[in-house]
Design an enzyme around this catalytic site. Structure first.
Site, mmCIF file in Angstrom:
data_model
loop_
_atom_site.group_PDB
_atom_site.id
_atom_site.type_symbol
_atom_site.label_atom_id
_atom_site.label_comp_id
_atom_site.label_asym_id
_atom_site.label_seq_id
_atom_site.Cartn_x
_atom_site.Cartn_y
_atom_site.Cartn_z
ATOM 1 N N ARG A 162 8.207 -15.252 1.364
ATOM 2 C CA ARG A 162 9.008 -14.063 1.645
ATOM 3 C C ARG A 162 10.466 -14.492 1.695
ATOM 4 N NH1 ARG A 162 5.198 -11.309 0.425
ATOM 5 N NH2 ARG A 162 4.156 -9.735 1.703
ATOM 6 N N HIS A 197 9.257 -10.584 -7.403
ATOM 7 C CA HIS A 197 8.067 -10.499 -6.542
ATOM 8 C C HIS A 197 6.811 -10.296 -7.401
ATOM 9 C CE1 HIS A 197 6.908 -9.508 -2.133
ATOM 10 N NE2 HIS A 197 5.817 -9.864 -2.791
ATOM 11 N N GLU A 229 15.590 -7.773 -0.867
ATOM 12 C CA GLU A 229 14.870 -7.696 -2.137
ATOM 13 C C GLU A 229 14.937 -6.259 -2.653
ATOM 14 O OE1 GLU A 229 11.307 -10.254 -2.468
ATOM 15 O OE2 GLU A 229 10.328 -8.360 -2.979
HETATM 16 C C1 DGY Z 1 1.299 -9.841 -0.755
HETATM 17 O O1 DGY Z 1 0.117 -9.683 -1.022
HETATM 18 O O2 DGY Z 1 1.700 -10.061 0.372
HETATM 19 C C2 DGY Z 1 2.268 -9.721 -1.884
HETATM 20 O O3 DGY Z 1 3.526 -10.188 -1.541
HETATM 21 C C3 DGY Z 1 2.372 -8.298 -2.352
HETATM 22 O O4 DGY Z 1 2.659 -7.477 -1.291
#
Ligand code: DGY
Length: 314
Positions: A233, A281, A262
């Protein structure tokens, strides 16, 4: 004869997910406005993308029986607030480990071997002849990989790294001796991992403990030839410190699948650097994984609405 449909609120659900939900559900568009009628009617929320769901929002959904998250990470949902209110939170663990690990390797190879810069160069008028001195990258095979967060995804990264004959160090809150035996990985204290790794891969969840885990001090410990990979993240990394480290070549490069915020503002200085590869992402964005994520999201929803325990709950 028509039967009543169950109102659930979703955020731009794709046709495939709508199809899986079938005709039992009335899908209300995500609407948090003060005059929203969706919030008053919904019995379930599907969080597709990362809409923020906090206690005050939950309080506006009086019939809420489930928050079904499409994805494993639930840092955008106040899980403690949901628990207090007796609302189960579902997620999709496991099914995306392989694809997220694949993406980690993609970023590793892309950053180390100049895939993106090379692509731009190969399309440009400057590419006039093959020059063996051009765009010499860092060798992935046989290098040292440091995995921060040896959970399900981190372990899949370790497996892939083995095929590249990499030495794999890991750092976790707790040592995992079984993983050490099975995957041949070696536990390293945090600072030692940063000092030794050629590639530092962040595969940990976002928690208060991992927020800004990588900042100026940590980047300063890394090798000048090291590459940072963030597939976790954005807020795990202090982006101002990262920009300074990349711009001054304190570290060699970064591969970022996630950023904070983001997306980054279009004039963010990181976007102007050639030693960073940024993807939007895409960790779990592969065809089969997306399908399984949708199925698990729907299965969780069905279970909660029947009053059953969630097959995959947080
Ligand atoms: C997750 O599965 O956490 C991915 O980042 C998509 O949200």
């Amino acid at each position: 004869m028509t039967h009543p449909t169950i109102p659930i609120m979703g955020d731009g659900l794709p046709p495939a997910l709508r199809e899986m939900l079938g005709s039992d559900f009335e899908i209300l568009e995500w609407d948090e406005s003060p005059q929203s009628t969706a919030l008053a009617r919904a019995v379930g929320l599907i969080t597709y993308g990362h809409p923020r769901v906090d206690g005050p929002l939950m309080d506006r959904v009086p019939h809420l029986k489930i928050i079904s998250n499409h994805g494993v990470g639930v840092d955008h949902i106040d899980v403690a607030a949901a628990k207090q209110r007796g609302i189960p939170v579902g997620n999709t663990p496991g099914c995306l480990d392989a694809s997220t690990a694949d993406m980690t390797m993609a970023l590793m190879l892309a950053t180390a071997r100049n895939v993106v810069v090379g692509d731009h160069f190969a399309r440009s008028p400057e590419f006039t002849h093959y020059d063996p001195s051009q765009l010499i990258g860092y060798e992935v095979s046989g290098s040292t990989l440091g995995i921060i967060g040896l959970g399900r995804i981190g372990k899949q990264v370790a497996r892939r790294a083995q095929a590249f004959e990499m030495k794999v160090l890991y750092h976790n809150r707790k040592r995992d001796e079984q993983a050490e035996r099975e995957l041949g990985v070696t536990y390293a204290p945090f600072d030692d991992l940063l000092r030794q790794a050629d590639f530092v891969s962040l595969n940990c969840p976002l928690t208060p403990a991992t927020t800004n885990l990588i900042g100026q001090r940590e980047l300063g410990l890394m090798k000048t030839t090291a590459i940072l990979l963030n597939i976790a993240r954005g807020p795990v990394v202090d982006h101002d410190a990262l920009f300074t480290a990349l711009n001054s070549r304190r570290i060699a490069a970064a591969g970022l699948d996630v950023t904070a915020p983001e997306p980054l503002p279009r004039n963010h200085p990181l976007l102007g650097l050639s030693n960073v590869v940024i993807t939007p992402h895409l960790g779990s964005a592969s065809n089969r994984t997306r399908h399984r994520m949708m199925q698990m999201t729907v299965d969780n929803l069905h279970a909660a609405l029947k009053g059953d325990p969630l097959p995959w709950g947080v």
